[in-house]
Design a protein around this motif. Structure first.
Motif, PDB file in Angstrom:
ATOM      1  N   GLY A  53     -45.712-101.925   7.171  1.00  0.00           N
ATOM      2  CA  GLY A  53     -45.461-102.900   8.225  1.00  0.00           C
ATOM      3  C   GLY A  53     -46.483-102.735   9.329  1.00  0.00           C
ATOM      4  O   GLY A  53     -46.860-101.611   9.676  1.00  0.00           O
ATOM      5  N   PHE A  84     -45.271-106.282   5.465  1.00  0.00           N
ATOM      6  CA  PHE A  84     -44.760-107.249   6.428  1.00  0.00           C
ATOM      7  C   PHE A  84     -45.545-107.156   7.723  1.00  0.00           C
ATOM      8  O   PHE A  84     -46.098-106.119   8.065  1.00  0.00           O
ATOM      9  N   GLY A 121     -43.613-110.187   4.042  1.00  0.00           N
ATOM     10  CA  GLY A 121     -42.669-110.710   5.025  1.00  0.00           C
ATOM     11  C   GLY A 121     -43.357-110.951   6.357  1.00  0.00           C
ATOM     12  O   GLY A 121     -44.377-110.321   6.663  1.00  0.00           O
ATOM     13  N   PHE A 168     -35.000-109.620   3.364  1.00  0.00           N
ATOM     14  CA  PHE A 168     -36.254-109.025   2.895  1.00  0.00           C
ATOM     15  C   PHE A 168     -36.001-107.626   2.324  1.00  0.00           C
ATOM     16  O   PHE A 168     -36.511-107.279   1.252  1.00  0.00           O
TER      17      PHE A 168
END
Length: 174
Positions: A53, A84, A121, A168
């Motif tokens: 992320g 993401f 995501g 997600f």
């Protein structure tokens, strides 16, 4: 118990907070959540799942993320890692800015990165005006004025859609 590795690149901590939420959603996994800026060596073979992320600041992902990807491209591909992105533009869900297809940041990421994750995501971040220094506060206020966002510099506003993050997380765990 299955092992999950979550790596993050964050400025104010919202990306880390999202990973902690994902961890709560998946009690069947033993999580290691690591700041990719602080862990130059990663043993991917120890993990069943990997998630990366990263947050956007002033329109860009941190350069260290791209360096990390270049270093671990083969491993990220072999473990089928997911990715993401956290940004304030994703608060505009009605405009599709919270989807990989509607996110200019994801398009840029995919054009600059040799890693092309199959699962991506896009989540809205948070504004923490009181925590910012003067320059960042003014720059972010200017950007939010241009984009129709919150401009009261005394406020903290969390735009993250936690239901979307939970969906997600479930998809990633399957």
């Amino acid at each position: 118990m299955k092992k999950a590795l979550c790596l993050y690149s964050s400025r104010e901590g919202q990306t880390r907070k999202i990973l902690a939420f994902i961890q709560e959603q998946l009690p069947e996994y033993d999580f290691d959540i690591l700041n990719l800026h602080e862990h130059p060596t990663v043993e991917f073979s120890r993990y069943d799942k990997v998630l990366v992320g990263a947050s956007i600041r002033y329109g860009h992902l941190n350069k260290a993320l791209y360096q990390f990807i270049a270093r671990y491209y083969r491993e990220l591909t072999q473990v089928n890692a997911a990715f993401f992105c956290v940004n304030l533009t994703a608060r505009k869900e009605a405009q599709g800015k919270d989807t990989p297809e509607g996110s200019a940041y994801i398009r840029t990421f995919l054009s600059k990165s040799q890693w092309q994750p199959k699962m991506i995501g896009v989540f809205a971040g948070a504004l923490y005006y009181p925590r910012y220094g003067w320059f960042d506060k003014m720059m972010i206020k200017f950007i939010m004025t241009m984009t129709g966002g919150e401009t009261d510099t005394n406020k903290e506003v969390e735009y993250t859609n936690w239901e979307k993050v939970a969906i997600f997380a479930k998809r990633w765990s399957e």
